[in-house]
Design a protein around this motif. Structure first.
Motif, short mmCIF file in Angstrom:
data_model
loop_
_atom_site.label_atom_id
_atom_site.label_comp_id
_atom_site.label_asym_id
_atom_site.label_seq_id
_atom_site.Cartn_x
_atom_site.Cartn_y
_atom_site.Cartn_z
N GLN A 137 0.79 -1.13 -0.06
CA GLN A 137 0.21 0.06 0.17
C GLN A 137 0.89 1.29 -0.11
O GLN A 137 1.35 1.73 1.12
N PRO A 138 0.92 1.73 -1.22
CA PRO A 138 2.06 3.09 -1.26
C PRO A 138 1.19 4.37 -0.71
O PRO A 138 0.14 4.45 -0.50
N ALA A 139 2.19 5.23 -0.10
CA ALA A 139 1.90 6.55 0.56
C ALA A 139 1.80 7.61 -0.37
O ALA A 139 1.27 8.54 0.21
N PHE A 177 12.11 2.48 -2.07
CA PHE A 177 11.37 1.35 -1.74
C PHE A 177 12.02 -0.09 -1.59
O PHE A 177 12.81 -0.25 -2.43
N ARG A 178 11.83 -0.65 -0.29
CA ARG A 178 12.50 -1.96 -0.30
C ARG A 178 11.40 -2.76 0.38
O ARG A 178 10.83 -2.50 1.38
N PHE A 179 11.12 -3.82 -0.07
CA PHE A 179 9.85 -4.76 0.39
C PHE A 179 9.81 -5.15 1.68
O PHE A 179 11.12 -5.32 2.28
N GLY A 180 8.97 -4.83 2.47
CA GLY A 180 8.92 -5.19 4.05
C GLY A 180 9.58 -4.49 4.75
O GLY A 180 9.54 -4.37 6.22
N PRO A 226 4.47 -9.14 4.57
CA PRO A 226 4.93 -9.03 5.88
C PRO A 226 6.05 -8.07 6.04
O PRO A 226 6.80 -7.92 5.25
N VAL A 227 6.03 -7.59 7.03
CA VAL A 227 7.17 -6.25 7.84
C VAL A 227 8.38 -6.89 8.27
O VAL A 227 8.12 -8.14 8.94
N ASP A 228 9.39 -6.21 8.13
CA ASP A 228 10.67 -6.82 8.76
C ASP A 228 10.39 -6.64 10.41
O ASP A 228 10.37 -5.49 10.89
#
Length: 308
Positions: A137-139, A177-180, A226-228
């Motif tokens: 979900q981009p800001a 942007f870096r995933f998670g 999923p987030v880091d």
């Protein structure tokens, strides 16, 4: 913060650009090309645009088949309608690990007068239950463009959640942007606010209002799941209070993702959540955000209470 546009508008523009570079990108549509901003793609790439009509279940099956043949299909509809076909997503996309990008627009309360029958308020909760589906979900616009490049070259089943309301740019020049990986968009102390998508710029505005009270919250953009876990643990552990603000149901969304991490900390900060506790209501978007305290004034008041 810079010029305003909605993330669905940025998506429509970025989709055409990435399709020029990657010919395996196709669109599966559900009779909402104008609303989901896939119409420009149709006009430029008619042979790569598949219209399924008001039939999201069928569109998901078509997209899964295309993915299994090596294409990267973006299947677009309102988030409420698309994730409402959860069985088809589970069976055709998730279980088959099909590289489909499910694009759910009109996230949250901003659809306004159309009410809860069309509001994407439980979509993140549903997608989080599938172990191989990633949520994005981009800001702002900068993040949309980078996410789209990532999604075009990735093969994971994914859910891209987009907003209808215009949003200002919140990221500084040079953001990547870096995933998670959660990204701090405003440095602060004592209280950390985790947000996604349309709530990120509103949380930044709320933080500005709190400065007069001597409260300087850290605002964190959690734009993919999923987030880091380690990164969230560091951020939460460095503050006395942790707050999640989301344009989503109270249960199952970002709050559950962050809450599980906070729960495992040896010295846990106090944890609070501001989200939609009921099915939502019909009305002008600004009134709905005020009702649910998800406008800048409401978030500021909530964080002020949490900081005590």
């Amino acid at each position: 913060m810079r010029r305003m546009s909605s993330t669905r508008d940025w998506f429509g523009a970025a989709l055409v650009e990435i399709a020029r570079e990657y010919d395996h990108v196709v669109v599966v549509n559900c009779d909402l090309a104008k609303a989901t901003r896939t119409l420009p793609f149709k006009e430029e790439f008619p042979d790569r645009f598949f219209e399924c009509g008001i039939a999201e279940a069928n569109a998901i099956g078509v997209a899964a088949g295309l993915a299994q043949e090596g294409f990267r299909p973006f299947v677009a509809s309102f988030g409420h309608f698309l994730t409402g076909k959860f069985l088809e997503i589970f069976q055709s996309v998730g279980l088959n690990d099909a590289g489909v990008v499910l694009v759910g627009t009109h996230a949250g309360l901003a659809i306004g007068r159309d009410g809860p029958t069309q509001m994407g308020l439980r979509d993140v909760a549903l997608m989080r239950t599938l172990p191989n589906v990633r949520v994005f979900q981009p800001a702002d616009g900068a993040e949309v463009w980078q996410m789209m490049e990532h999604l075009a070259t990735d093969r994971h089943p994914s859910y891209l959640r987009l907003c209808r309301q215009p949003q200002p740019e919140v990221h500084a020049e040079g953001y990547r942007f870096r995933f998670g990986v959660p990204h701090v968009v405003r440095e602060g102390a004592d209280v950390v606010v985790f947000a996604m998508g349309g709530t990120v710029p509103v949380a930044v505005e709320a933080a500005g209002r709190l400065a007069a009270d001597g409260i300087t919250p850290t605002v964190v953009n959690v734009s993919s799941l999923p987030v880091d876990r380690a990164a969230v643990a560091r951020l939460a552990g460095a503050h006395r209070r942790a707050v999640v603000v989301e344009d989503h149901y109270l249960v199952g969304g970002l709050a559950d993702e962050i809450g599980r991490i906070v729960l495992g900390l040896p010295d846990r900060p106090r944890f609070d959540v501001l989200a939609v506790p009921d099915y939502g209501q019909a009305g002008p978007p600004e009134e709905l955000y005020r009702r649910y305290r998800l406008d800048a004034a409401g978030i500021a008041a909530f964080v002020r209470e949490a900081a005590r």
